[in-house]
Scaffold this motif. Sequence first.
Motif, short mmCIF file in Angstrom:
data_model
loop_
_atom_site.label_atom_id
_atom_site.label_comp_id
_atom_site.label_asym_id
_atom_site.label_seq_id
_atom_site.Cartn_x
_atom_site.Cartn_y
_atom_site.Cartn_z
N LEU A 41 0.83 -1.21 0.00
CA LEU A 41 0.00 0.00 0.00
C LEU A 41 0.86 1.26 0.00
O LEU A 41 0.53 2.25 -0.66
N THR A 42 1.98 1.20 0.73
CA THR A 42 2.89 2.35 0.75
C THR A 42 3.49 2.59 -0.63
O THR A 42 3.62 3.73 -1.08
N PHE A 43 3.85 1.51 -1.31
CA PHE A 43 4.43 1.64 -2.65
C PHE A 43 3.42 2.24 -3.62
O PHE A 43 3.76 3.13 -4.41
N VAL A 44 2.17 1.76 -3.56
CA VAL A 44 1.15 2.26 -4.48
C VAL A 44 0.83 3.73 -4.19
O VAL A 44 0.64 4.52 -5.12
N SER A 45 0.80 4.09 -2.91
CA SER A 45 0.52 5.49 -2.56
C SER A 45 1.67 6.41 -3.00
O SER A 45 1.45 7.56 -3.37
N ALA A 46 2.90 5.89 -2.95
CA ALA A 46 4.06 6.68 -3.37
C ALA A 46 4.19 6.72 -4.89
O ALA A 46 4.77 7.66 -5.44
N HIS A 47 3.66 5.70 -5.55
CA HIS A 47 3.73 5.62 -7.02
C HIS A 47 2.33 5.33 -7.56
O HIS A 47 2.05 4.21 -8.00
N PRO A 48 1.44 6.28 -7.55
CA PRO A 48 0.05 6.04 -8.00
C PRO A 48 -0.04 5.65 -9.47
O PRO A 48 -1.00 5.00 -9.87
N ASP A 49 0.98 6.01 -10.26
CA ASP A 49 0.95 5.63 -11.67
C ASP A 49 1.07 4.12 -11.84
O ASP A 49 0.74 3.58 -12.90
N ALA A 50 1.53 3.41 -10.79
CA ALA A 50 1.65 1.96 -10.87
C ALA A 50 0.28 1.29 -10.94
O ALA A 50 0.17 0.17 -11.43
#
Length: 254
Positions: free
Chosen positions: A159-168
């Motif tokens: 979730l942290t990764f997705v929030s930091a990289h929403p383009d993912a």
Amino acid sequence: MAQNLSMRPAAPLSSYIAVSLSNVIATTCQYEALKHVTFPVQTLGKCAKMIPVMAWGTLISHKAYSAKDFCVAALVTAGCTCFLLSGKAASKGANQSSYLGFTCMLVYLAFDGFTATFQDKLFKGHQMSIFNQMLYVNVCSAIVSFSGMVAGGQLGAALTFVSAHPDALLLIFLLSLAATLGQLLIVHTIRSFGALVFATIMTTRQFVSVLASCVIFAHPLSVGQWLGTAVVFGSLYFKTFIKKSGKRSPLKNS
């Protein structure tokens, strides 16, 4: 028709769970292997999946295979071995031995072979549609994956990764969409043109993938690796030719 499109489980839920669990393990090992081996190695290694499929087919479905099938399987294995031992196999930036990648590929092949064999057994043993099996297997896979992330403490990191990289999120959606459409096209190809044409298409795709990876990602192949590639794909096409000749021979005799 209405019965075939029923939303109710056509098989025991334990059967769907078995397929989804093996599929999740196979997919995880497949992606993990790419961290330690090159894409050509992984792609060519997938060609050896006929060996675990034959093994699981014998154990689960009690199928009998001809000497030609075992000969082709042995040649594919020899080709893969030649490829792996004749050049660089470790992935760029890998911080661990490529043997870990090979181990992941072996586990992937074992569970992927079980998945395909057990799915075939479900279709033959129960009156279910393609969509019925896809629905319950994917739902079970989502539950298994989510449970694994929670148990492994990876949910927060994801979730942290997705929030930091929403383009993912767009890439994740496109990957899921491509996987879904791929499954539908596979079923359509097999139903419309038969497994023989589908096997030829998949073999060609794997060969093109290896060549494209060598050009795009600068994965040069040694002479031994080219030899291994030729042995693998030559064996697979030989098997396709034998099956085609075997289907035509009864017509000639008649």
